[in-house]
Design an enzyme around this catalytic site. Structure first.
Site, short mmCIF file in Angstrom:
data_model
loop_
_atom_site.label_atom_id
_atom_site.label_comp_id
_atom_site.label_asym_id
_atom_site.label_seq_id
_atom_site.Cartn_x
_atom_site.Cartn_y
_atom_site.Cartn_z
N GLY A 59 31.33 38.06 -22.97
CA GLY A 59 31.13 36.97 -22.20
C GLY A 59 29.69 36.35 -22.25
O GLY A 59 28.73 36.78 -22.77
N GLY A 82 26.58 35.50 -19.57
CA GLY A 82 26.08 35.38 -18.34
C GLY A 82 24.89 34.56 -18.17
O GLY A 82 24.69 33.76 -19.31
N GLY A 83 24.39 34.56 -17.05
CA GLY A 83 23.15 33.42 -16.81
C GLY A 83 22.16 33.88 -17.82
O GLY A 83 21.39 32.90 -17.94
N PHE A 84 22.18 35.02 -18.30
CA PHE A 84 20.70 35.29 -18.74
C PHE A 84 20.99 35.59 -20.39
O PHE A 84 20.04 36.07 -21.04
CB PHE A 84 19.97 36.41 -18.30
CG PHE A 84 19.55 36.23 -16.73
CD1 PHE A 84 18.60 35.73 -16.61
CD2 PHE A 84 20.47 36.58 -15.98
CE1 PHE A 84 18.26 35.16 -15.33
CE2 PHE A 84 20.16 36.20 -14.49
CZ PHE A 84 19.02 35.56 -14.05
N PRO A 97 24.09 36.50 -23.72
CA PRO A 97 25.47 36.98 -23.91
C PRO A 97 25.65 38.42 -23.50
O PRO A 97 24.50 39.26 -23.79
CB PRO A 97 25.59 36.84 -25.54
CG PRO A 97 24.28 36.73 -26.00
CD PRO A 97 23.58 36.38 -24.79
N VAL A 98 26.78 39.07 -23.36
CA VAL A 98 27.04 40.44 -23.18
C VAL A 98 28.36 41.13 -24.08
O VAL A 98 29.16 40.23 -24.51
CB VAL A 98 27.64 40.51 -21.93
CG1 VAL A 98 27.86 42.06 -21.34
CG2 VAL A 98 26.83 39.82 -20.45
N LYS A 132 23.44 43.60 -22.68
CA LYS A 132 23.15 42.15 -22.24
C LYS A 132 22.00 42.00 -22.93
O LYS A 132 20.83 42.76 -22.94
CB LYS A 132 22.98 42.20 -20.88
CG LYS A 132 22.48 40.67 -20.38
CD LYS A 132 22.57 40.33 -18.92
CE LYS A 132 23.82 39.52 -19.04
NZ LYS A 132 23.99 38.81 -17.78
N ASP A 164 22.69 34.68 -8.45
CA ASP A 164 23.77 34.20 -9.08
C ASP A 164 25.07 35.12 -8.99
O ASP A 164 25.76 35.56 -9.77
CB ASP A 164 23.40 34.37 -10.67
CG ASP A 164 24.43 33.30 -11.60
OD1 ASP A 164 24.99 32.65 -10.95
OD2 ASP A 164 24.28 33.64 -12.73
#
Ligand SMILES: *[C@@H]1O[C@H](CO)[C@@H](O)[C@H](O)[C@H]1NC(C)=O
Ligand SMILES: *[C@@H]1O[C@H](CO)[C@@H](O)[C@H](O)[C@H]1NC(C)=O
Ligand SMILES: *[C@@H]1O[C@H](CO)[C@@H](O)[C@H](O)[C@H]1NC(C)=O
Ligand SMILES: *[C@@H]1O[C@H](CO)[C@@H](O)[C@H](O)[C@H]1NC(C)=O
Ligand SMILES: *[C@@H]1O[C@H](CO)[C@@H](O)[C@H](O)[C@H]1NC(C)=O
Ligand SMILES: *[C@@H]1O[C@H](CO)[C@@H](O)[C@H](O)[C@H]1NC(C)=O
Ligand SMILES: *[C@@H]1O[C@H](CO)[C@@H](O)[C@H](O)[C@H]1NC(C)=O
Ligand SMILES: *[C@@H]1O[C@H](CO)[C@@H](O)[C@H](O)[C@H]1NC(C)=O
Ligand SMILES: *[C@@H]1O[C@H](CO)[C@@H](O)[C@H](O)[C@H]1NC(C)=O
Length: 812
Positions: A502, A504-506, A508-509, A523, A620
């Site tokens: 996915g 995330g805010g910071f 890709p994971v 991450k 977040d």
């Protein structure tokens, strides 16, 4: 011979009858109260006079309820010295002493006065307190003597149980010898002045039952005696006084707390009359496990197990043979002795009655972390915990030596951190590190000098152990493992799209697989921050020390050049949103799981805000940032990222806004103001999403609401909040809990940050331990976004005002 003794230590209730006509009486010097006469309190609740208990013919001076037909004695003056006939009389002499004498004018009982009065009178107050005061003294509450200071077997509302440290007065309850004889029996109950004061019931001089220390809300071992709509319990401990007291909140009932010993079996009612009966509210000891020290040192008593005694984890029976023969008195010892020259760790135990505090130490201003440090300083310190559990926990209590009288308490137990030797960590010598490091380094060949590649060997077994106790603190010298880029790249197949979990805010994971077979989540922080390598490393190290069962565990990081990567434990069940908003998976979250998830997220957030040393604001929090473990316990991820990522940590205002539209508090989205209360807002949204199974953003517009909170608010104001609940939930049985959750959710999303509760209050509210005020209008962000900040043309609007970026935004 096998006589079992039961202690009744109970709060009993009775409904009051109509009051009889009020009669104010008192005795002044030169007056007296003879056998046959009585004195009635001015509200008509209590009566003082002479009585004969049970089948006895002896006469005693006592106080009883005026309005309860079957005589219930609450206090006795001459407990040890009965008068043999009806010749007794009570007088007050000119120096303020009460004198009870018999027909031969022998004084059988007397009091002394703390000072010389001018004009003393004895008066029975409506609380049941017999007082001597000076009518010339303007202060009506200043007593020369009071019966509340010398309790018999009954504690009435407003009475103090415990110590006046200035006068060394210790108010203890003692049982009657029998129902015919009010003289002090073997059983007594009071507060003992250990460093961490505790409630102790003794039989003779032996400890018989321990209520345990007061944890701010209740006695650790008696969870039912906590404040509720009927009672308000309180404990005061300061330089002058250490006492316990309860107050009645509903005056339409009558209560008493009585210490009673009997050889008969337990009975529920003291007496029964049509419409008026004493009902047992609670009684202790409750079960076999309440027997003081039953399982010996370092043992734990679990009433649902057979046999009831076990050694605490990390301990083994001291004498296995007698232990197996169910003689637990010799207790347990450490599996491996604690070696004071080595560093130690702790295991967190939950749901306990705290051990005997005879050898304890308390500092009320330390937090949990300082407490742990304090414990580590002294090798004979064996355990620590918060001394006060209010507001998520404060203060520090330490234990020294053996831990005695631990019991598992269902619904209301406490956490205790018990010292353990952690040899597998401590064994690590520099030589062994080199042996691990060198092969990895030479194989991967990617070591670029920037990244000190030193991977701690993560044994799968060790991991499992820690999963059971996620709060095990690690040895102080444990550095954060640094992974090298090659290892990470290989684990994720060069950050392949197939491995992407996915965004995330910071950044890709990715899902990764290490050579030893362990799954990890990787991450890759996509934006470059102004932070230097060392700053980043230190920051991540701090974050890695945050350990809580509701936070995803950080396993390490990788820094090479501009690359900044953090590595987490992998959660096979994925994120909460993949369950919540999915038609097929949603129903697998029944209400009890959802409630568990809500409470878990609440505790995790509370830890970040307040209990951890870093005081982190998540910024977040959303359904996709909550991961579920294999038992569907929630774990917050991405915590500390805003901080690690060089967000403005001290200021309350930030120019770069990270966060997700739909979860952001209005003040944060609009003005960049963030605080713990903006996290509380996000938590409220998340809570309402969990209850409803619907997303706040992208809410069905056909409902004529902009979003979920608007809808929830409307239902609330129309008095039908339960219509919000996910239709896949059968919530009928637990309606009050569901309603409470919605209520708490609405309190969290109130427009004004100051109106929102903090997380410690939220956690108490969710557990029904705090008052819920009426919520005010929620912050309906969508109504207040200034139109010029966003272009509403495209599908995903991007707002941009001086560094103002919102990463995800959906059209209305
Ligand atoms: C009053 O009684 C107390 C207790 O017996 C005694 O010590 C005191 O001397 C008495 N006072 C007078 C004035 O007799
Ligand atoms: C203790 O309680 C029992 C049951 O309620 C009662 O029968 C008994 O008289 C009480 N004993 C005393 C000493 O008050
Ligand atoms: C007090 O208790 C009575 C009887 O249990 C109950 O009817 C009444 O509602 C209570 N009052 C309050 C304010 O809780
Ligand atoms: C208690 O802890 C606080 C904070 O660490 C410290 O300032 C204070 O001196 C301690 N008090 C005692 C009595 O140790
Ligand atoms: C450790 O604590 C015990 C118990 O409080 C005390 O007697 C002892 O002096 C302490 N030792 C040190 C080194 O502080
Ligand atoms: C990853 O990249 C390296 C070098 O670019 C390459 O040698 C290797 O085969 C790649 N591995 C995978 C799984 O794609
Ligand atoms: C959660 O994960 C565990 C372990 O992978 C699996 O057995 C379980 O079925 C999953 N639960 C759900 C509801 O998918
Ligand atoms: C949380 O709120 C409660 C009630 O307003 C307050 O008593 C408490 O001090 C607050 N806790 C913190 C850590 O601010
Ligand atoms: C929406 O955002 C995605 C990802 O940020 C981007 O790929 C896509 O082009 C955007 N769509 C529009 C219409 O701007």
């Amino acid at each position: 011979m096998n006589s079992f003794w039961f202690a009744y230590y109970c709060v009993c209730l009775a409904c009051s009858m109509l009051k009889t006509s009020a009669l104010t009486e008192s005795i002044a010097a030169s007056q007296s109260l003879r056998d046959g006469e009585t004195m009635v309190s001015n509200g008509g609740s209590f009566e003082l006079g002479f009585f004969s208990p049970g089948n006895s013919k002896n006469r005693y001076l006592g106080i009883w309820y005026k309005n309860i037909p079957v005589r219930t004695i609450v206090w006795v003056a001459n407990r040890k010295n009965p008068i043999k006939d009806m010749s007794g009389s009570l007088m007050i002499n000119s120096t303020g002493s009460l004198l009870l004498s018999d027909g031969t004018n022998t004084v059988v009982w007397s009091t002394y006065s703390t000072r010389i009065p001018q004009s003393p009178v004895a008066q029975l107050l409506d609380s049941g307190n017999l007082v001597v005061r000076d009518i010339k003294d303007g202060d009506a509450d200043s007593y020369l003597w009071q019966s509340f200071d010398y309790p018999s077997d009954t504690l009435l509302p407003g009475m103090k149980l415990g110590w006046n440290l200035r006068t060394h007065l210790n108010r203890r309850l003692s049982s009657w010898k029998s129902s015919d004889d009010p003289s002090p029996g073997e059983l007594s109950n009071g507060i003992e002045l250990d460093a961490y004061p505790q409630g102790v019931m003794r039989k003779g001089s032996r400890k018989y039952f321990r209520g345990g220390p007061w944890n701010g809300l209740r006695f650790s071992g008696a969870p039912e005696l906590k404040s509720n709509p009927l009672f308000d319990f309180k404990f005061v401990s300061n330089q002058d006084e250490v006492y316990y007291q309860y107050r009645l909140l509903n005056t339409s009932v009558i209560t008493r707390l009585v210490l009673n010993e009997t050889t008969s079996t337990r009975q529920r009612y003291v007496w029964a009359e049509p419409d008026m009966s004493w009902k047992l509210y609670a009684s202790v000891p409750r079960d076999y496990c309440d027997t003081y020290g039953l399982c010996g040192a370092n043992g734990i008593c679990i009433i649902s197990d057979s046999p009831v005694c076990k050694c605490l984890e990390g301990f083994k029976p001291n004498f296995p043979q007698s232990w197996d023969a169910m003689d637990w008195s010799r207790g347990c010892i450490h599996n491996e002795p604690l070696d004071c020259r080595r560093k130690h760790g702790f295991i967190k135990f939950s749901g306990l009655k705290l051990p005997d505090t005879t050898y304890s130490w308390v500092n009320e201003s330390m937090n949990l972390w300082e407490c742990r440090e304090e414990c580590l300083k002294n090798c004979s310190c064996t355990a620590y915990t918060n001394s006060d559990i209010r507001g998520g926990g404060n203060g520090c209590a330490l234990w020294f030596g053996d831990l005695v009288d631990i019991k598992q308490v269902s619904g209301g137990g406490q956490d205790l951190y018990i010292r353990m030797p952690t040899p597998h960590r401590e064994n690590r010598s520099p030589v062994q590190i080199a042996m691990i490091v060198v092969p990895i380094a030479s194989v991967c060949g990617l070591l670029l000098g920037v990244c000190y590649c030193f991977r701690q060997k993560l044994k799968p077994k060790g991991e499992n152990e820690e999963d059971d106790h996620p709060d095990v603190f690690q040895g102080e010298d444990l550095d954060l493992p640094l992974f090298d880029l090659g290892t990470v790249a290989r684990a994720t197949e060069n950050f392949s799209m197939n491995k992407k979990l996915g965004e995330g805010g910071f950044g890709p994971v990715y899902k990764g697989l290490l050579v030893d077979g362990q799954n990890i989540a990787v991450k890759r922080l996509s934006m470059s921050s102004g932070q230097g390598v060392n700053e980043f490393k230190n920051e991540v190290k701090l974050i890695a020390k945050l350990q809580h069962r509701n936070l995803v565990k950080l396993l390490g990081c990788c820094i090479e050049g501009d690359q900044k990567i953090v590595i987490y434990e992998y959660m096979p069940n994925g994120s909460l949103d993949s369950f919540l908003f999915d038609q097929t998976r949603g129903p697998s979250l029944d209400w009890s799981k959802r409630f568990n998830i809500i409470c878990g997220i609440g505790r995790g957030l509370l830890y970040l805000h307040q209990d951890s040393r870093l005081r982190i604001i998540h910024r977040d929090l959303k359904a996709s940032n909550v991961l579920l473990d294999d038992e569907l316990n929630p774990k917050i991820s991405d915590f500390g990222m805003a901080r690690t990522f060089g967000g403005d940590q001290v200021a309350e205002n930030t120019r770069r806004i990270v966060g997700t539209y739909g979860y952001m508090a209005p003040e944060y989205a609009l003005y960049g103001l963030f605080s713990v209360k903006s996290d509380v807002f996000s938590f409220g949204i998340l809570l309402l999403e969990i209850v409803s199974g619907k997303k706040n953003r992208g809410f069905d517009p056909s409902q004529n609401h902009h979003n979920l909170i608007g809808y929830a608010w409307q239902l609330w104001t129309e008095g039908r909040p339960l219509e919000l609940v996910d239709s896949s939930l059968d919530y009928r049985l637990i309606q009050p809990e569901v309603k409470r959750c919605i209520h708490v959710g609405l309190l969290c999303v109130q427009q004004n940050p100051e109106d929102r509760p903090n997380m410690s209050t939220v956690v108490l509210m969710l557990n029904g331990e705090s008052y819920l005020p009426q919520p005010k209008q929620p912050g309906l962000l969508i109504d207040v976004v200034p139109s010029e900040t966003c272009s509403s043309s495209s599908k995903n609007e991007s707002c941009s005002v001086t560094d103002f970026t919102i990463t995800t935004l959906e059209a209305r």
